[in-house]
Scaffold this active site. Structure first.
Site, short mmCIF file in Angstrom:
data_model
loop_
_atom_site.label_atom_id
_atom_site.label_comp_id
_atom_site.label_asym_id
_atom_site.label_seq_id
_atom_site.Cartn_x
_atom_site.Cartn_y
_atom_site.Cartn_z
N CYS A 140 0.84 -1.20 0.00
CA CYS A 140 0.00 0.00 0.00
C CYS A 140 0.87 1.25 0.00
O CYS A 140 1.36 1.68 1.05
CB CYS A 140 -0.94 0.00 1.21
SG CYS A 140 -2.02 1.44 1.24
N CYS A 143 -0.49 4.12 2.09
CA CYS A 143 -0.31 3.96 3.54
C CYS A 143 1.15 4.19 3.93
O CYS A 143 1.43 4.82 4.95
CB CYS A 143 -0.67 2.55 3.99
SG CYS A 143 -2.15 1.86 3.26
N ASP A 144 2.08 3.66 3.16
CA ASP A 144 3.46 3.56 3.62
C ASP A 144 4.48 4.41 2.86
O ASP A 144 5.63 4.52 3.29
CB ASP A 144 3.90 2.08 3.58
CG ASP A 144 3.07 1.22 4.51
OD1 ASP A 144 2.65 1.72 5.57
OD2 ASP A 144 2.80 0.05 4.17
#
Ligand code: NDP
Length: 326
Positions: A140, A143-144
């Site tokens: 992701c 997300c990261d």
């Protein structure tokens, strides 16, 4: 009715942000929700380290911590959170039936499906090792990606997700190398053109991952090979992103619910309604586009409100609570 059959007003399947949010709303609306957590209590977010994009956490929060807080919030309103795996459903009658661990039968007035989707990985031992360590493998970018600012990363995949995520990463990272196994993209022309025209994205066609390299704690590089020539080389990177698709966890609903060709549940646009009355869907089980914790939570809220209105329309003794709308 046999001892093993239980009747519930609202059964929630899955324990990610969608399921817990549905449980919070359903509990506050006196629907006495029962939530089954599944085999990965907390869902996909429990495999994430730091969550920095969920509103309300100015200092960030770990995925597992956020899930524990969501569970505690649902239980504060007496949501019944249980261990167990739903192995079978039957939505053919007016009462919806589900089975827990192949044995216990539950009959439900409403069902909220929040079973999520699982990111696909290559399956290499080295990839799984650094994924489990939280040491530089991610599925992701949204997300990261932030943790790899000004660093060099690799992303595997050639679909729309890989292109979108490569482009997202290119704005944060010094350099993004895309590993594409064929000599063409699967992505739409416009998405492929976008990555081709981005200066700090390098695309390696006919290339596959041989090994994710690391120091035992974190990723330090990746060894790739050209599947036409067999030639191998190493790319020093700190992040290894995988964007080769997701699999929605919807197999048990086949034959009852309308699914798209990948298996995502088809809902009536703008609602959480499925093709079966009284069965609602929230989160990534129906969402291949946004796939964020906050959007999953939002649709969990929608599913509980839709379920509450459905119950009120069906049963004049069940009052729609005013608290949910405050
Ligand atoms: P896709 O299934 O479309 O693409 C998966 C990609 O991963 C393919 O390029 C495939 O390669 C590659 N791949 C699969 N397995 C491996 C492997 N073992 N090793 C290397 N590469 C592998 O998934 P997406 O998640 O990209 O997209 C899912 C759906 O969501 C699509 O319909 C897409 O259009 C849509 N979507 C739309 C977006 C938008 O419009 N903004 C954004 C994101 C997704 P190969 O091509 O060789 O099979």
């Amino acid at each position: 009715m046999s001892d093993t059959i239980e009747r519930v007003k609202c059964l929630i399947i899955g324990s990610g942000p969608a399921g817990y949010t549905a449980a919070i709303y359903a509990a506050r609306a006196n629907m006495n929700p029962v939530l089954y957590q599944g085999t990965q209590p907390g869902g996909q977010l429990t495999t994430t380290n730091e969550v920095e994009n969920f509103p309300g956490y100015p200092d960030g929060v770990t995925g597992p911590e956020m899930m524990m807080q969501l569970q505690a919030q649902a239980q504060r309103f007496d949501a019944d959170v249980r261990d167990g795996w739903i192995t079978k459903v039957d939505f053919s009658g007016s009462i919806h039936k589900v089975w827990v661990n192949d044995t216990k039968e539950i009959q439900c007035d409403t069902v909220i499906i929040s079973t999520g989707a699982s990111a696909k990985y290559l399956g290499l031992d080295s990839e799984q090792k650094y994924l489990k360590l939280g040491g530089g493998v991610s599925a992701c970018a949204v997300c990261d990606g932030f943790f790899y600012r000004n660093q060099e990363v690799v992303i595997v995949g050639a679909g729309d997700s890989a292109c979108e995520e490569a482009h997202y990463l290119s704005k944060l990272c010094k350099k993004v190398t895309m590993i594409v196994r064929r000599d063409v993209f699967r992505a739409s022309k416009i998405m492929a053109a976008r990555v081709k025209n981005t200066e700090n994205i390098e695309i390696l066609f006919n290339t596959e991952t041989d090994e994710v390299l690391g120091d035992g704690q974190v990723v330090t590089g990746v060894r790739v090979f050209n599947n036409k020539t067999g030639e191998k080389h190493e790319i020093p990177v700190t992040g290894f992103f995988v964007a080769i698709g997701h699999k929605p966890n919807t197999d048990i609903f086949k034959g009852f619910l309308d699914l798209d060709e990948t298996g995502y549940i088809i809902n009536t646009p703008g609602t959480s309604k499925t093709n079966i009355e009284g069965v609602f869907v929230s989160g990534d089980a129906a969402d291949h586009v946004y796939r964020q914790a906050v959007t999953a939570a939002g649709t969990g809220c929608m599913a509980a409100l839709d379920a509450e209105r459905y119950l009120a329309a069906k049963d004049s003794t069940f009052e729609v609570s005013t608290s949910t709308y405050n």
